[in-house]
Design a protein around this motif. Structure first.
Motif, PDB file in Angstrom:
ATOM      1  N   ARG A   1      -9.122   1.054  -3.695  1.00 41.36           N
ATOM      2  CA  ARG A   1      -9.268   2.506  -3.873  1.00 41.36           C
ATOM      3  C   ARG A   1     -10.137   2.832  -5.091  1.00 41.36           C
ATOM      4  O   ARG A   1     -10.632   3.948  -5.195  1.00 41.36           O
ATOM      5  CB  ARG A   1      -7.888   3.144  -4.094  1.00 41.36           C
ATOM      6  CG  ARG A   1      -6.956   3.011  -2.926  1.00 41.36           C
ATOM      7  CD  ARG A   1      -5.623   3.658  -3.268  1.00 41.36           C
ATOM      8  NE  ARG A   1      -4.601   3.318  -2.292  1.00 41.36           N
ATOM      9  CZ  ARG A   1      -3.331   3.661  -2.411  1.00 41.36           C
ATOM     10  NH1 ARG A   1      -2.923   4.354  -3.482  1.00 41.36           N
ATOM     11  NH2 ARG A   1      -2.456   3.319  -1.488  1.00 41.36           N
TER      12      ARG A   1
ATOM     13  N   GLU B   1      -1.455   7.901  -8.355  1.00 41.42           N
ATOM     14  CA  GLU B   1      -1.567   7.409  -6.971  1.00 41.42           C
ATOM     15  C   GLU B   1      -0.607   8.101  -6.003  1.00 41.42           C
ATOM     16  O   GLU B   1      -0.677   7.845  -4.797  1.00 41.42           O
ATOM     17  CB  GLU B   1      -1.454   5.883  -6.864  1.00 41.42           C
ATOM     18  CG  GLU B   1      -2.614   5.133  -7.525  1.00 41.42           C
ATOM     19  CD  GLU B   1      -3.998   5.560  -7.012  1.00 41.42           C
ATOM     20  OE1 GLU B   1      -4.189   5.611  -5.801  1.00 41.42           O
ATOM     21  OE2 GLU B   1      -4.871   5.849  -7.868  1.00 41.42           O
TER      22      GLU B   1
ATOM     23  N   ALA C   1       0.824  -1.211   0.000  1.00 42.15           N
ATOM     24  CA  ALA C   1       0.000   0.000   0.000  1.00 42.15           C
ATOM     25  C   ALA C   1       0.853   1.254   0.000  1.00 42.15           C
ATOM     26  O   ALA C   1       0.504   2.259  -0.629  1.00 42.15           O
ATOM     27  CB  ALA C   1      -0.920   0.004   1.215  1.00 42.15           C
TER      28      ALA C   1
ATOM     29  N   TYR D   1       2.283   2.493  -3.216  1.00 42.85           N
ATOM     30  CA  TYR D   1       1.315   3.106  -4.142  1.00 42.85           C
ATOM     31  C   TYR D   1       0.666   4.351  -3.562  1.00 42.85           C
ATOM     32  O   TYR D   1      -0.430   4.712  -3.965  1.00 42.85           O
ATOM     33  CB  TYR D   1       0.280   2.069  -4.569  1.00 42.85           C
ATOM     34  CG  TYR D   1       0.918   0.854  -5.211  1.00 42.85           C
ATOM     35  CD1 TYR D   1       1.860   1.004  -6.236  1.00 42.85           C
ATOM     36  CD2 TYR D   1       0.628  -0.425  -4.788  1.00 42.85           C
ATOM     37  CE1 TYR D   1       2.480  -0.093  -6.809  1.00 42.85           C
ATOM     38  CE2 TYR D   1       1.228  -1.537  -5.357  1.00 42.85           C
ATOM     39  CZ  TYR D   1       2.162  -1.362  -6.360  1.00 42.85           C
ATOM     40  OH  TYR D   1       2.776  -2.442  -6.917  1.00 42.85           O
TER      41      TYR D   1
ATOM     42  N   LEU E   1      -4.492  -1.393  -3.035  1.00 42.31           N
ATOM     43  CA  LEU E   1      -4.599  -0.494  -4.184  1.00 42.31           C
ATOM     44  C   LEU E   1      -5.962  -0.650  -4.876  1.00 42.31           C
ATOM     45  O   LEU E   1      -6.672   0.330  -5.106  1.00 42.31           O
ATOM     46  CB  LEU E   1      -3.468  -0.781  -5.179  1.00 42.31           C
ATOM     47  CG  LEU E   1      -3.476   0.041  -6.469  1.00 42.31           C
ATOM     48  CD1 LEU E   1      -3.257   1.524  -6.179  1.00 42.31           C
ATOM     49  CD2 LEU E   1      -2.402  -0.467  -7.444  1.00 42.31           C
TER      50      LEU E   1
ATOM     51  N   HIS F   1      -3.156  -7.180  -4.758  1.00 42.44           N
ATOM     52  CA  HIS F   1      -2.873  -5.773  -4.463  1.00 42.44           C
ATOM     53  C   HIS F   1      -4.139  -5.108  -3.932  1.00 42.44           C
ATOM     54  O   HIS F   1      -4.560  -4.059  -4.415  1.00 42.44           O
ATOM     55  CB  HIS F   1      -2.375  -5.055  -5.714  1.00 42.44           C
ATOM     56  CG  HIS F   1      -1.122  -5.634  -6.285  1.00 42.44           C
ATOM     57  ND1 HIS F   1       0.118  -5.427  -5.724  1.00 42.44           N
ATOM     58  CD2 HIS F   1      -0.917  -6.446  -7.359  1.00 42.44           C
ATOM     59  CE1 HIS F   1       1.038  -6.072  -6.432  1.00 42.44           C
ATOM     60  NE2 HIS F   1       0.441  -6.701  -7.440  1.00 42.44           N
TER      61      HIS F   1
ATOM     62  N   LEU G   1       2.312   1.067 -11.447  1.00 38.48           N
ATOM     63  CA  LEU G   1       1.152   0.430 -10.819  1.00 38.48           C
ATOM     64  C   LEU G   1       0.908  -0.937 -11.467  1.00 38.48           C
ATOM     65  O   LEU G   1       1.124  -1.098 -12.666  1.00 38.48           O
ATOM     66  CB  LEU G   1      -0.093   1.306 -10.993  1.00 38.48           C
ATOM     67  CG  LEU G   1      -0.047   2.713 -10.414  1.00 38.48           C
ATOM     68  CD1 LEU G   1      -1.392   3.422 -10.639  1.00 38.48           C
ATOM     69  CD2 LEU G   1       0.296   2.699  -8.933  1.00 38.48           C
TER      70      LEU G   1
END
Lengths: 417, 417
Positions: free
Chosen positions: B125, B64, A374, A377, B122, B119, B100
């Motif tokens: 989000r 990000e 996390a 990113y 990420l 992930h 990413l």
């Protein structure tokens, strides 16, 4: 007929027939009359029995039997709330056929803690025991409502985790489909990750500590009230949100302890001086916390006191240092009547800072991969806190043993009921 | 300067300088101008960059990265809500230094489920993923508020238990201070015991199933919304409380699906007939549930349908039989769009009935001693239900895989992140 609660009796018309239901809390079988005290979730009702057939029925129904009583509302200044029930018909819902392990009708529960815990389902019915669970429920409700008013979103995080990372020891190990798994000791990492999603998050849930010491303060499972918030300047923003949240909790509980306005705060170095401790102490001992509690009450008229800036070497690796002097942290504890009940602070938010912090502790990055992901990113400056619900309730009510503030405690020696 | 949220931009005075903060959702680096879309917990803001120095800064800040932007509120009909920010100063809070794993700025998240779960911090989000977690939070809030309005009290029960009792298999085993312990598959027994204390109780908490099948419907940990209530006449009182609670959940979610008034109910034997199943089927197959869902919509205009009276032999031992015909139970399921999302019913409440039920199943009483203790000491007629939060959200949103309705799913193959 619709059942009414004991607390609704006083508002009924005198002479009206009503139905109540509950547990036989106490029978008083006098020569010419019998009194029956029925307990329900709201309180007590007094029933007067004069009819021989009903008297005979009542003699068979020992304490804690469950009954439904249909009777006439009658004024009596001697009765609770000035009202009692007369001319009852009693319907038995559940009969108790064995002696109770302890008496339930005394004002105080006159049984040792071990007996209470062995028969928890019975002991918790006693108003004194039920009261602290109601306080816990109110505290939790106040916690959630105060946070939702501040834009926090509720989350649910995994209780089974891959690595025994945070604080390493004292972790329960389990068989997870043939490979090792561990019970989560806190939602710390997950609530931080969720700051990336909702900015502000909270969780009310169980945490697990394989605490090998059998003390009045430790539970193997307790309820953690966790919150985490992003886009903070530093730990002071976190403390402001916590103060507001605690005020909401105490307001919902509705007792005498309240928070109006700010809670005083002292830096750790100042706290050592106040407590009369050497300036190089790395942490506060219980005696220091007590001295600080007395000082806060004396100097600020406050039962609460923030201690900020604990030394970095005593805080977890994810703690954010004080930018002005990285010996100190942006971490804090909140003392309540001289005992720590909340730990919180600002956390690291940059990936490179995490890598450096773990390297400094000689820890490999591997077990933290999912957590660190996390931060690769993009994460904002953030911080949060955790309150142990049972300890909070114990401190508030003056209950000495935290086992009395939870329904079915788990500890070194107890896994049932 | 106080930060404002993206959703507050439209109400600001044009020409005013404000500060926003969030994640760089998207950059569009055109020749003479750059557009920056900043995402925060509330939504999106558009920032226009023309100054060369800021443009250069923006070229280093990939998607990000977390920024704080101070700029002037400017009207622009093309921008979201008719407002954009111009002349920005950008302060970097966190920089993303790696590519990413998937693009975050597309309307749909164009990544496979495995990559999303790997992930998760990420992927969550993305507004499409965050939305279902917000629905879960709203459902949980509605559940609690509806129950508290009906006098239910929140409880917290042990997640580590002594015996692998209810449904026996599929239980996680752990080392509890050197002896075996198990993760609780449901708070069933505990919530029943707490009916003796508060009459009506609820719990929102994790439950654990060592489910060896890897399907779109199963999780090894899920959030169970449990309730239990005493002094019921039979399962219909429980269904009435559940209907009211579901209405509260859907109201809090605020979507198109609502419950106004009653939910239709059919007896199991009638349900078999409607579904065209043989009269001696012991349970409803998925195809039967789908047929019943279609029938309820067609005949009652309802997406919800209660099926009552499931055969006793298919329900757990604590289920209360139908007094009129003990082949059938006072248990029910609630179907939502042709899928079971709630199981509930009336339970046994007399000690002797529990002893008989366990004997009938050839089960020893020993492992149930702590549970049965409460029934020796008087329990009222009671019943309750359990809703699986993730399945409920999946069914409501049309999400096919329950893993997408929880933040960090646990299954046969996944224990991280």
């Amino acid at each position: 007929m619709q059942r009414i609660l004991s607390t609704e009796l006083a508002t009924q018309e005198i002479g009206r027939e009503v139905t109540i239901a509950g547990w036989i809390h106490r029978r008083r079988l006098l020569k010419s009359v019998a009194f029956l005290i029925v307990r329900d979730a709201a309180g007590f009702s007094q029933v007067v029995v004069t009819e021989p057939a009903v008297r005979e029925q009542l003699e068979q129904l020992t304490e804690e039997s469950v009954v439904e009583v249909t009777a006439v509302v009658t004024a009596n200044e001697q009765a609770p709330n000035g009202v009692e029930l007369t001319g009852p018909a009693i319907r038995e819902l559940s009969r108790v056929a064995v002696p109770l392990p302890f008496e339930m009708h005394r004002p105080a529960l006159n049984a040792g803690l071990a007996a209470q815990l062995d028969h928890a389902a019975l002991a918790l019915r006693h108003p004194s025991r039920a009261a602290s669970l109601r306080i816990a429920a109110a505290a939790t409700k106040g916690f959630r409502e105060a946070l939702e008013a501040q834009r926090f979103v509720e989350i649910h995080t995994p209780k089974i985790v891959e690595s025994a990372t945070e604080s390493g020891a004292n972790v329960f190990k389990l068989d997870y489909f043939g490979r090792p798994g561990y019970l989560a000791q806190s939602p710390q990492f997950y609530k931080q990750l969720m700051v990336g999603v909702f900015e502000r998050v909270y969780e009310v849930g169980p945490v697990f500590r394989a605490e090998p010491s059998d003390t009045a303060r430790h539970l193997a499972q307790y309820t953690s009230l966790d919150a985490e918030m992003g886009f903070v300047t530093d730990h002071r923003d976190v403390m402001a949100a916590l103060t507001r949240t605690l005020a909401g909790m105490l307001g919902e509980i509705g007792g005498e302890t309240r928070i109006d306005g700010e809670i005083p705060a002292v830096h750790f170095s100042e706290a050592l001086r106040i407590a009369g401790a050497p300036a190089d102490e790395p942490d506060l001992a219980p005696a220091h916390e007590r001295a600080l509690g007395e000082w806060a009450l004396r100097e600020h008229g406050s039962e609460f006191l923030y201690v900020t800036g604990y030394p970095m070497r005593k805080r977890p690796f994810y703690t954010h240092p004080d930018p002005a002097d990285p010996t100190w942290s942006n971490g804090f504890d909140l003392l309540f009547r001289g005992l720590e009940i909340v730990t919180g602070g600002q956390r690291l938010h940059r990936y490179v800072d995490y890598v450096a912090a773990l390297e400094k502790q000689g820890e490999p990055l591997g077990p933290y991969a999912g957590y660190l992901d996390a931060f690769r990113y993009g994460m904002p400056p953030h911080g949060g806190w955790a309150i142990g619900l049972e300890r909070f309730v114990a401190r508030l009510t003056g209950i000495a043993n935290v086992r009395e503030t939870t329904a079915f405690p788990r500890d070194l020696n107890r896994i049932a009921p």
